[in-house]
Design an enzyme around this catalytic site. Structure first.
Site, mmCIF file in Angstrom:
data_model
loop_
_atom_site.group_PDB
_atom_site.id
_atom_site.type_symbol
_atom_site.label_atom_id
_atom_site.label_comp_id
_atom_site.label_asym_id
_atom_site.label_seq_id
_atom_site.Cartn_x
_atom_site.Cartn_y
_atom_site.Cartn_z
ATOM 1 N N TYR A 1 -22.297 6.226 -20.562
ATOM 2 C CA TYR A 1 -22.896 5.273 -21.062
ATOM 3 C C TYR A 1 -22.501 3.659 -20.610
ATOM 4 C CZ TYR A 1 -19.492 5.992 -24.850
ATOM 5 O OH TYR A 1 -18.372 6.018 -25.408
ATOM 6 N N GLY A 2 -21.191 3.731 -20.069
ATOM 7 C CA GLY A 2 -20.748 2.276 -20.079
ATOM 8 C C GLY A 2 -20.059 1.850 -18.614
ATOM 9 N N SER A 3 -18.764 1.946 -18.441
ATOM 10 C CA SER A 3 -18.398 1.440 -16.974
ATOM 11 C C SER A 3 -18.445 2.590 -16.198
ATOM 12 C CB SER A 3 -16.699 1.151 -17.304
ATOM 13 O OG SER A 3 -16.011 2.091 -17.589
ATOM 14 N N LEU A 4 -18.652 3.721 -16.350
ATOM 15 C CA LEU A 4 -18.805 4.832 -15.557
ATOM 16 C C LEU A 4 -20.297 4.930 -14.838
ATOM 17 C CD1 LEU A 4 -16.894 7.635 -17.393
ATOM 18 C CD2 LEU A 4 -16.242 6.903 -14.947
ATOM 19 N N GLU B 1 -10.395 8.075 -20.417
ATOM 20 C CA GLU B 1 -11.023 7.629 -21.882
ATOM 21 C C GLU B 1 -10.130 7.824 -22.822
ATOM 22 O OE1 GLU B 1 -13.764 6.088 -21.701
ATOM 23 O OE2 GLU B 1 -15.104 7.081 -20.149
#
Length: 143
Positions: free
Chosen positions: A18-21, A86
């Protein structure tokens, strides 16, 4: 770190990012060569997303929002690399939850969740703004 050859006996698993990936973000290379299952949302509205500057944190928060992201089927080597990235067990905890793909199909996937109190502490220490977290209908999305 495990090599691909020591982990290839395990089957692929789904992971929700949901973010930088996500596609177009700085850490997407970790999952770029994996099987993209589609864009998705959490099946329940029990989450809060907090911007920590360069990346977001999603926290369990009953009765709040859904979260929008992407689901990938990843090999065991990639899952191990994601756990390292993570800080699984330290910064985030990887938990299995239910998601709805844009196609309408329900899937179970791993997601990295942060304790809400830890996220609030990091938010105040970094003095960041939540400008990268946007509301999109019934869900929150990292932009």
């Amino acid at each position: 770190m495990y090599g691909r050859e020591t982990m290839n006996n395990n089957k692929p698993q789904n992971v929700f990012v949901y973010g930088s990936l996500k596609k177009g973000f700085g850490n997407h290379d970790f999952v770029a060569d994996q099987n993209f299952l589609g864009s998705a949302k959490t099946s329940s509205s029990d989450y809060m997303m907090i911007s920590l500057g360069a990346f977001p944190a999603v926290c369990p928060y009953p009765g709040a929002y859904k979260v929008t992201g992407e689901v990938y089927e990843v090999d065991p080597y990639t899952m191990h690399a994601l756990d390292q990235l993570e800080g699984n067990g330290r910064l985030y905890n990887r938990e299995q939850r239910d998601f709805i793909l844009d196609s309408g199909r329900s899937v179970k996937a791993w997601v990295y969740l942060m304790n809400i109190n830890v996220a609030k502490q990091l938010f105040s220490k970094n003095n960041t703004r939540a400008s990268s977290v946007q509301k999109d209908g019934d869900s929150l999305v990292w932009l």
